[in-house]
Design a protein around this motif. Structure first.
Motif, PDB file in Angstrom:
ATOM      1  N   SER A   1       0.829  -1.210   0.000  1.00  0.00           N
ATOM      2  CA  SER A   1       0.000   0.000   0.000  1.00  0.00           C
ATOM      3  C   SER A   1       0.862   1.258   0.000  1.00  0.00           C
ATOM      4  O   SER A   1       0.465   2.289  -0.551  1.00  0.00           O
ATOM      5  CB  SER A   1      -0.929   0.005   1.217  1.00  0.00           C
ATOM      6  OG  SER A   1      -0.219   0.228   2.426  1.00  0.00           O
ATOM      7  N   VAL A   2       2.054   1.172   0.603  1.00  0.00           N
ATOM      8  CA  VAL A   2       2.975   2.312   0.578  1.00  0.00           C
ATOM      9  C   VAL A   2       3.475   2.542  -0.848  1.00  0.00           C
ATOM     10  O   VAL A   2       3.536   3.683  -1.319  1.00  0.00           O
ATOM     11  CB  VAL A   2       4.157   2.082   1.546  1.00  0.00           C
ATOM     12  CG1 VAL A   2       5.158   3.231   1.420  1.00  0.00           C
ATOM     13  CG2 VAL A   2       3.660   1.976   2.977  1.00  0.00           C
ATOM     14  N   PHE A   3       3.823   1.476  -1.553  1.00  0.00           N
ATOM     15  CA  PHE A   3       4.243   1.617  -2.947  1.00  0.00           C
ATOM     16  C   PHE A   3       3.149   2.269  -3.786  1.00  0.00           C
ATOM     17  O   PHE A   3       3.424   3.080  -4.674  1.00  0.00           O
ATOM     18  CB  PHE A   3       4.584   0.243  -3.538  1.00  0.00           C
ATOM     19  CG  PHE A   3       5.933  -0.282  -3.121  1.00  0.00           C
ATOM     20  CD1 PHE A   3       7.090   0.416  -3.413  1.00  0.00           C
ATOM     21  CD2 PHE A   3       6.047  -1.488  -2.440  1.00  0.00           C
ATOM     22  CE1 PHE A   3       8.343  -0.062  -3.036  1.00  0.00           C
ATOM     23  CE2 PHE A   3       7.289  -1.986  -2.058  1.00  0.00           C
ATOM     24  CZ  PHE A   3       8.433  -1.268  -2.355  1.00  0.00           C
TER      25      PHE A   3
ATOM     26  N   PRO B   1       5.238   7.781  -4.053  1.00  0.00           N
ATOM     27  CA  PRO B   1       6.201   7.597  -5.140  1.00  0.00           C
ATOM     28  C   PRO B   1       7.655   7.625  -4.671  1.00  0.00           C
ATOM     29  O   PRO B   1       8.556   7.230  -5.421  1.00  0.00           O
ATOM     30  CB  PRO B   1       5.898   8.773  -6.074  1.00  0.00           C
ATOM     31  CG  PRO B   1       5.234   9.798  -5.215  1.00  0.00           C
ATOM     32  CD  PRO B   1       4.471   9.035  -4.181  1.00  0.00           C
ATOM     33  N   ALA B   2       7.894   8.093  -3.432  1.00  0.00           N
ATOM     34  CA  ALA B   2       9.270   8.139  -2.924  1.00  0.00           C
ATOM     35  C   ALA B   2       9.750   6.779  -2.424  1.00  0.00           C
ATOM     36  O   ALA B   2      10.946   6.591  -2.186  1.00  0.00           O
ATOM     37  CB  ALA B   2       9.371   9.162  -1.789  1.00  0.00           C
ATOM     38  N   ALA B   3       8.832   5.824  -2.244  1.00  0.00           N
ATOM     39  CA  ALA B   3       9.218   4.503  -1.742  1.00  0.00           C
ATOM     40  C   ALA B   3      10.031   3.754  -2.789  1.00  0.00           C
ATOM     41  O   ALA B   3       9.625   3.664  -3.954  1.00  0.00           O
ATOM     42  CB  ALA B   3       7.964   3.713  -1.371  1.00  0.00           C
TER      43      ALA B   3
ATOM     44  N   GLU C   1      13.459  -0.575   2.819  1.00  0.00           N
ATOM     45  CA  GLU C   1      13.410   0.828   3.229  1.00  0.00           C
ATOM     46  C   GLU C   1      12.087   1.147   3.924  1.00  0.00           C
ATOM     47  O   GLU C   1      12.060   1.831   4.950  1.00  0.00           O
ATOM     48  CB  GLU C   1      13.595   1.729   2.011  1.00  0.00           C
ATOM     49  CG  GLU C   1      13.552   3.215   2.336  1.00  0.00           C
ATOM     50  CD  GLU C   1      13.638   4.077   1.089  1.00  0.00           C
ATOM     51  OE1 GLU C   1      14.542   4.923   1.018  1.00  0.00           O
ATOM     52  OE2 GLU C   1      12.790   3.896   0.195  1.00  0.00           O
ATOM     53  N   ILE C   2      10.995   0.653   3.371  1.00  0.00           N
ATOM     54  CA  ILE C   2       9.681   0.899   3.971  1.00  0.00           C
ATOM     55  C   ILE C   2       9.604   0.273   5.354  1.00  0.00           C
ATOM     56  O   ILE C   2       9.133   0.890   6.319  1.00  0.00           O
ATOM     57  CB  ILE C   2       8.573   0.342   3.064  1.00  0.00           C
ATOM     58  CG1 ILE C   2       8.510   1.148   1.761  1.00  0.00           C
ATOM     59  CG2 ILE C   2       7.218   0.360   3.767  1.00  0.00           C
ATOM     60  CD1 ILE C   2       7.582   0.544   0.717  1.00  0.00           C
ATOM     61  N   LEU C   3      10.058  -0.951   5.468  1.00  0.00           N
ATOM     62  CA  LEU C   3       9.956  -1.674   6.739  1.00  0.00           C
ATOM     63  C   LEU C   3      10.808  -1.053   7.832  1.00  0.00           C
ATOM     64  O   LEU C   3      10.452  -1.092   9.010  1.00  0.00           O
ATOM     65  CB  LEU C   3      10.368  -3.134   6.517  1.00  0.00           C
ATOM     66  CG  LEU C   3      10.134  -4.100   7.677  1.00  0.00           C
ATOM     67  CD1 LEU C   3       8.649  -4.176   8.019  1.00  0.00           C
ATOM     68  CD2 LEU C   3      10.663  -5.483   7.327  1.00  0.00           C
ATOM     69  N   THR C   4      11.904  -0.431   7.460  1.00  0.00           N
ATOM     70  CA  THR C   4      12.828   0.086   8.483  1.00  0.00           C
ATOM     71  C   THR C   4      12.733   1.597   8.706  1.00  0.00           C
ATOM     72  O   THR C   4      13.126   2.085   9.761  1.00  0.00           O
ATOM     73  CB  THR C   4      14.279  -0.257   8.100  1.00  0.00           C
ATOM     74  OG1 THR C   4      14.550   0.240   6.781  1.00  0.00           O
ATOM     75  CG2 THR C   4      14.499  -1.759   8.137  1.00  0.00           C
ATOM     76  N   ASN C   5      12.178   2.347   7.727  1.00  0.00           N
ATOM     77  CA  ASN C   5      12.264   3.801   7.812  1.00  0.00           C
ATOM     78  C   ASN C   5      10.930   4.537   7.666  1.00  0.00           C
ATOM     79  O   ASN C   5      10.935   5.760   7.531  1.00  0.00           O
ATOM     80  CB  ASN C   5      13.234   4.333   6.749  1.00  0.00           C
ATOM     81  CG  ASN C   5      14.673   3.938   7.041  1.00  0.00           C
ATOM     82  OD1 ASN C   5      15.171   4.170   8.136  1.00  0.00           O
ATOM     83  ND2 ASN C   5      15.326   3.326   6.063  1.00  0.00           N
TER      84      ASN C   5
ATOM     85  N   ARG D   1      -4.557  -2.246   4.948  1.00  0.00           N
ATOM     86  CA  ARG D   1      -3.836  -1.330   4.044  1.00  0.00           C
ATOM     87  C   ARG D   1      -3.985   0.132   4.465  1.00  0.00           C
ATOM     88  O   ARG D   1      -4.118   1.027   3.636  1.00  0.00           O
ATOM     89  CB  ARG D   1      -4.315  -1.533   2.590  1.00  0.00           C
ATOM     90  CG  ARG D   1      -4.050  -2.928   2.070  1.00  0.00           C
ATOM     91  CD  ARG D   1      -4.645  -3.156   0.690  1.00  0.00           C
ATOM     92  NE  ARG D   1      -6.104  -3.076   0.722  1.00  0.00           N
ATOM     93  CZ  ARG D   1      -6.898  -4.087   1.081  1.00  0.00           C
ATOM     94  NH1 ARG D   1      -6.387  -5.246   1.467  1.00  0.00           N
ATOM     95  NH2 ARG D   1      -8.215  -3.940   1.065  1.00  0.00           N
ATOM     96  N   PHE D   2      -3.953   0.354   5.751  1.00  0.00           N
ATOM     97  CA  PHE D   2      -4.011   1.705   6.306  1.00  0.00           C
ATOM     98  C   PHE D   2      -2.632   2.336   6.192  1.00  0.00           C
ATOM     99  O   PHE D   2      -1.632   1.730   6.570  1.00  0.00           O
ATOM    100  CB  PHE D   2      -4.456   1.631   7.768  1.00  0.00           C
ATOM    101  CG  PHE D   2      -4.455   2.943   8.489  1.00  0.00           C
ATOM    102  CD1 PHE D   2      -5.122   4.044   7.984  1.00  0.00           C
ATOM    103  CD2 PHE D   2      -3.795   3.067   9.703  1.00  0.00           C
ATOM    104  CE1 PHE D   2      -5.134   5.245   8.656  1.00  0.00           C
ATOM    105  CE2 PHE D   2      -3.802   4.264  10.394  1.00  0.00           C
ATOM    106  CZ  PHE D   2      -4.460   5.355   9.866  1.00  0.00           C
ATOM    107  N   PHE D   3      -2.572   3.560   5.648  1.00  0.00           N
ATOM    108  CA  PHE D   3      -1.275   4.214   5.414  1.00  0.00           C
ATOM    109  C   PHE D   3      -1.272   5.609   6.024  1.00  0.00           C
ATOM    110  O   PHE D   3      -2.157   6.422   5.742  1.00  0.00           O
ATOM    111  CB  PHE D   3      -0.998   4.293   3.913  1.00  0.00           C
ATOM    112  CG  PHE D   3       0.300   4.980   3.572  1.00  0.00           C
ATOM    113  CD1 PHE D   3       1.474   4.685   4.247  1.00  0.00           C
ATOM    114  CD2 PHE D   3       0.352   5.920   2.555  1.00  0.00           C
ATOM    115  CE1 PHE D   3       2.668   5.327   3.925  1.00  0.00           C
ATOM    116  CE2 PHE D   3       1.533   6.551   2.217  1.00  0.00           C
ATOM    117  CZ  PHE D   3       2.693   6.248   2.909  1.00  0.00           C
ATOM    118  N   ILE D   4      -0.274   5.867   6.855  1.00  0.00           N
ATOM    119  CA  ILE D   4      -0.059   7.202   7.417  1.00  0.00           C
ATOM    120  C   ILE D   4       1.209   7.752   6.785  1.00  0.00           C
ATOM    121  O   ILE D   4       2.310   7.261   7.038  1.00  0.00           O
ATOM    122  CB  ILE D   4       0.084   7.153   8.949  1.00  0.00           C
ATOM    123  CG1 ILE D   4      -1.135   6.496   9.590  1.00  0.00           C
ATOM    124  CG2 ILE D   4       0.272   8.567   9.504  1.00  0.00           C
ATOM    125  CD1 ILE D   4      -1.010   6.314  11.093  1.00  0.00           C
TER     126      ILE D   4
END
Length: 274
Positions: free
Chosen positions: A11-13, A17-19, A24-28, A77-80
């Motif tokens: 859901s972050v991808f 667009p910066a992902a 990287e997503i999992l750690t930052n 798929r909740f995204f903050i």
């Protein structure tokens, strides 16, 4: 558990667009961390281990800058995005595929027990700094504009903007000919009726659309009357109305509302024609 985590990462991808990659997503990404912490604290909360739940929630707030009460219900798929300063109250309910930006508050308006926080249905997007307050419902696919304060229900697919939140509904496609006529009248008056973009569909723009339609109807009626007078009296000659120049309205300040501008223009034209 891992399936839900994979959904969160994907859901972050989809929405950032910066992902660049999953690691990287999992750690930052603090928004992802906050959701992971909340799943643990919410599990404790449902098992009536309130102290452990609140402790995990406080650790999450310290680490991520995001405060989610362990009693809040959050879908898939909740995204903050960014996340700092987000506050989600105890009785808040969030559906699937919801997106919140930084500084968002899902808060209550009373100290009474029971449902006192908002419900966000599937696909809702809440802009940065917005405050959604009280036991209201934001329907599926609705959007809350940045820095808005919303205290009433938002219909499905609508957008709420401003303080207090004003509801902007999706509009059907208007008649092309009528739209062209509105634009022609707007150009004669010397201002753009629809803000910076053609899709700036806010309540003030809607009011101006109504005024332009009224002006168009008056012009049409006057033209018909003049044609009738010419048929009745061959000596009658209609005088052309003077063109409106933008320079005539340079004294209009940004503090004047669009409706006041139109009213002033019409009053000036009436005085000229007397």
């Amino acid at each position: 558990m891992f399936k839900r985590l994979r959904e969160d990462i994907n859901s972050v991808f989809d929405r950032d667009p910066a992902a660049r990659n999953s690691f990287e997503i999992l750690t930052n990404y603090p928004g992802v961390h906050a959701v992971m912490f909340h799943r643990v604290s919410h599990a404790f909360w449902k098992k009536d281990l309130k102290w452990f739940a609140r402790s995990v929630s406080n650790i999450s707030r310290f680490v991520t800058g995001i405060e989610i009460h362990p009693g809040a219900t959050i879908g898939r798929r909740f995204f903050i995005d960014h996340g700092m300063g987000v506050v989600i109250g105890e009785t808040a309910e969030i559906g699937d595929d919801v997106t919140l930006y930084h500084g968002v508050t899902l808060g209550g308006t009373t100290w009474n027990k029971g449902k006192r926080h908002p419900t966000l249905e599937d696909g809702v997007v809440v802009g940065a700094g917005a405050k959604v307050l009280g036991p209201i419902t934001v329907k599926s696919g609705a959007k809350i504009g940045s820095n808005s304060v919303v205290t009433k229900d938002v219909p499905e697919g609508a957008t709420a903007v401003g303080i207090p939140g004003r509801i902007i509904r999706k509009q059907d496609k208007c008649n092309d000919e009528a739209e062209q006529r509105r634009r022609a009248i707007a150009e004669r008056i010397g201002f753009v009726a629809y803000g910076e973009t053609q899709d700036a569909n806010d309540p003030i723009a809607q009011s101006i659309r109504g005024l332009l339609d009224h002006i168009l109807a008056v012009d049409h009626k006057l033209e018909s009357m003049c044609q009738t007078l010419e048929k009745l009296d061959s000596s009658y000659h209609d005088e052309a109305l003077p063109e409106l120049n933008p320079e005539d309205f340079e004294g209009v300040t940004s503090e004047d509302s669009p409706s006041e501008v139109v009213a002033d223009i019409l009053a000036d034209e009436k005085r000229k024609n007397i």
